[in-house]
Design an enzyme around this catalytic site. Structure first.
Site, PDB file in Angstrom:
ATOM      1  N   ARG A  93       2.990  28.026  -0.485  1.00 25.02           N
ATOM      2  CA  ARG A  93       3.515  29.182  -0.338  1.00 25.02           C
ATOM      3  C   ARG A  93       3.270  29.675   1.015  1.00 25.02           C
ATOM      4  NH1 ARG A  93       6.604  30.942  -4.278  1.00 25.02           N
ATOM      5  NH2 ARG A  93       6.032  29.808  -6.120  1.00 25.02           N
ATOM      6  N   ASN A 109      -5.991  24.351   6.845  1.00 21.71           N
ATOM      7  CA  ASN A 109      -5.191  23.531   6.208  1.00 21.71           C
ATOM      8  C   ASN A 109      -4.734  22.123   6.797  1.00 21.71           C
ATOM      9  OD1 ASN A 109      -2.571  23.350   4.595  1.00 21.71           O
ATOM     10  ND2 ASN A 109      -1.336  23.749   6.588  1.00 21.71           N
ATOM     11  N   HIS A 111      -1.933  19.153   7.394  1.00 26.01           N
ATOM     12  CA  HIS A 111      -0.357  19.219   7.322  1.00 26.01           C
ATOM     13  C   HIS A 111      -0.063  17.776   7.845  1.00 26.01           C
ATOM     14  CE1 HIS A 111       3.615  20.300   8.296  1.00 26.01           C
ATOM     15  NE2 HIS A 111       3.577  19.505   9.464  1.00 26.01           N
ATOM     16  N   SER A 138      -2.800  16.393  10.439  1.00 30.47           N
ATOM     17  CA  SER A 138      -3.672  17.312  11.228  1.00 30.47           C
ATOM     18  C   SER A 138      -4.393  18.242  10.377  1.00 30.47           C
ATOM     19  CB  SER A 138      -2.599  18.178  12.165  1.00 30.47           C
ATOM     20  OG  SER A 138      -1.932  17.507  13.011  1.00 30.47           O
ATOM     21  N   THR A 143      -3.412  30.319  10.928  1.00 33.02           N
ATOM     22  CA  THR A 143      -3.211  31.624  11.544  1.00 33.02           C
ATOM     23  C   THR A 143      -1.800  32.085  10.898  1.00 33.02           C
ATOM     24  OG1 THR A 143      -1.754  30.608  13.238  1.00 33.02           O
ATOM     25  CG2 THR A 143      -4.024  31.099  13.900  1.00 33.02           C
ATOM     26  N   ASP A 147       1.929  26.423  10.350  1.00 35.59           N
ATOM     27  CA  ASP A 147       1.424  25.163  10.811  1.00 35.59           C
ATOM     28  C   ASP A 147       1.287  25.346  12.177  1.00 35.59           C
ATOM     29  OD1 ASP A 147       1.723  24.023   8.398  1.00 35.59           O
ATOM     30  OD2 ASP A 147       3.911  23.684   8.669  1.00 35.59           O
TER      31      ASP A 147
HETATM   32  C1  GRF Z   1      -0.246  16.817   1.599  1.00 39.24           C
HETATM   33  O1  GRF Z   1       0.578  15.824   2.182  1.00 39.24           O
HETATM   34  C2  GRF Z   1      -0.533  17.740   2.544  1.00 39.24           C
HETATM   35  O2  GRF Z   1      -0.438  17.231   3.983  1.00 39.24           O
HETATM   36  C3  GRF Z   1       0.561  18.745   2.449  1.00 39.24           C
HETATM   37  O3  GRF Z   1       0.916  18.643   0.940  1.00 39.24           O
HETATM   38  C4  GRF Z   1       0.282  17.626   0.433  1.00 39.24           C
HETATM   39  C5  GRF Z   1      -0.594  17.944  -0.611  1.00 39.24           C
HETATM   40  O4  GRF Z   1      -0.765  16.653  -1.383  1.00 39.24           O
HETATM   41  N1  GRF Z   1      -0.078  20.118   2.909  1.00 39.24           N
HETATM   42  P1  GRF Z   1      -2.011  16.621  -2.313  1.00 39.24           P
HETATM   43  O5  GRF Z   1      -1.391  17.868  -3.470  1.00 39.24           O
HETATM   44  O6  GRF Z   1      -3.270  16.855  -1.787  1.00 39.24           O
HETATM   45  O7  GRF Z   1      -2.010  15.343  -3.245  1.00 39.24           O
END
Ligand code: GRF
Length: 226
Positions: A93, A109, A111, A138, A143, A147
């Site tokens: 979200r 987070n 990413h 990353s 913020t 991303d």
């Molecule tokens: C990961 O690829 C992460 O980078 C992205 O969402 C995915 C989450 O995977 N933000 P999981 O639920 O931790 O297996």
């Protein structure tokens, strides 16, 4: 004093598993996972949390009329957990500026790209379409810009001949499972400090792409180019 953290997740929960293994269950790491919150009742992450005896809450987005109503309950739930740190692990979200301001700067987070390249979705297909020879993941401070927060750490992985989005995603995910716990361990050990001015590691600001690692033979290797 131990660092308490909460995880927000929408799906599979593999990063949550890595954080349980690499942080929460490690007696040498002064950090404790105090709760997992999901916006989806079917998120596997909730089952992962319950199996680990960690409090798991679902705040089903579909039951709220708008984002503000959803976020009000989400914020109250998180504040009830009293965590020092919010860890987004596949939380799908977009959070409002007001919500982010409430929890920043101690919200991070992961990413699946080498930010600032490829923010948003479908990162692996976009990396392959551009013909890049490297990709990665990353960890960044959150913020209001999606991303777009300051990068704390990156793991670089090779794009291999014959990769498709799924094989590349699996390699990048392995890197995520190594750097995300590493960053939380830095926080637990007091080496990493998050402030509105950005992250500082060992008393120094980080470079724009953060501390860099390479995934080599399934382990993190410090990258000597940065
Ligand atoms: C990961 O690829 C992460 O980078 C992205 O969402 C995915 C989450 O995977 N933000 P999981 O639920 O931790 O297996």
């Amino acid at each position: 004093m131990s660092l308490s953290f909460a995880v927000l997740a929408s799906g599979r929960g593999s990063n949550l598993e890595a954080l349980l293994e690499g942080v929460h269950r490690r007696p040498d790491v002064p950090a404790e996972l105090v709760g997992v919150v999901s916006d989806r009742p079917d998120a596997r992450a909730l089952a992962v949390a319950r199996a680990a005896n960690v409090s798991a809450a679902c705040i089903d987005r579909r039951r709220f009329e708008d984002r503000a109503a959803f976020e009000a309950v989400l914020a109250a739930t998180l504040e009830g957990l009293g965590a020092d740190l919010l860890v987004l692990a596949g939380f799908m979200r977009v959070l409002s500026t007001a919500f982010v301001r409430r929890f920043a700067p101690t919200m991070i987070n992961v990413h699946p790209s080498l930010l600032p390249d490829f923010p948003g979705l479908d990162t692996h297909a976009r990396v392959l379409a551009r013909g890049d020879t490297e990709s990665g993941a990353s960890v960044h401070q959150v913020t209001p810009e999606v991303d777009g927060g300051p990068v704390i750490a990156q793991v670089v992985v090779a794009v291999e001949a014959g990769d498709d989005a799924a094989t590349l995603a699996a390699r990048v995910l392995r890197g995520e499972h190594l750097i995300y716990p590493e960053v939380v361990r830095w926080l637990a050990d007091g080496r990493l400090v998050l402030s509105p001015a950005g992250p500082r590691l060992d008393g120094r600001p980080l470079p724009p792409r953060g501390r860099r690692f390479r995934l080599t033979n399934d382990t993190l290797e410090a990258s000597c180019t940065d």
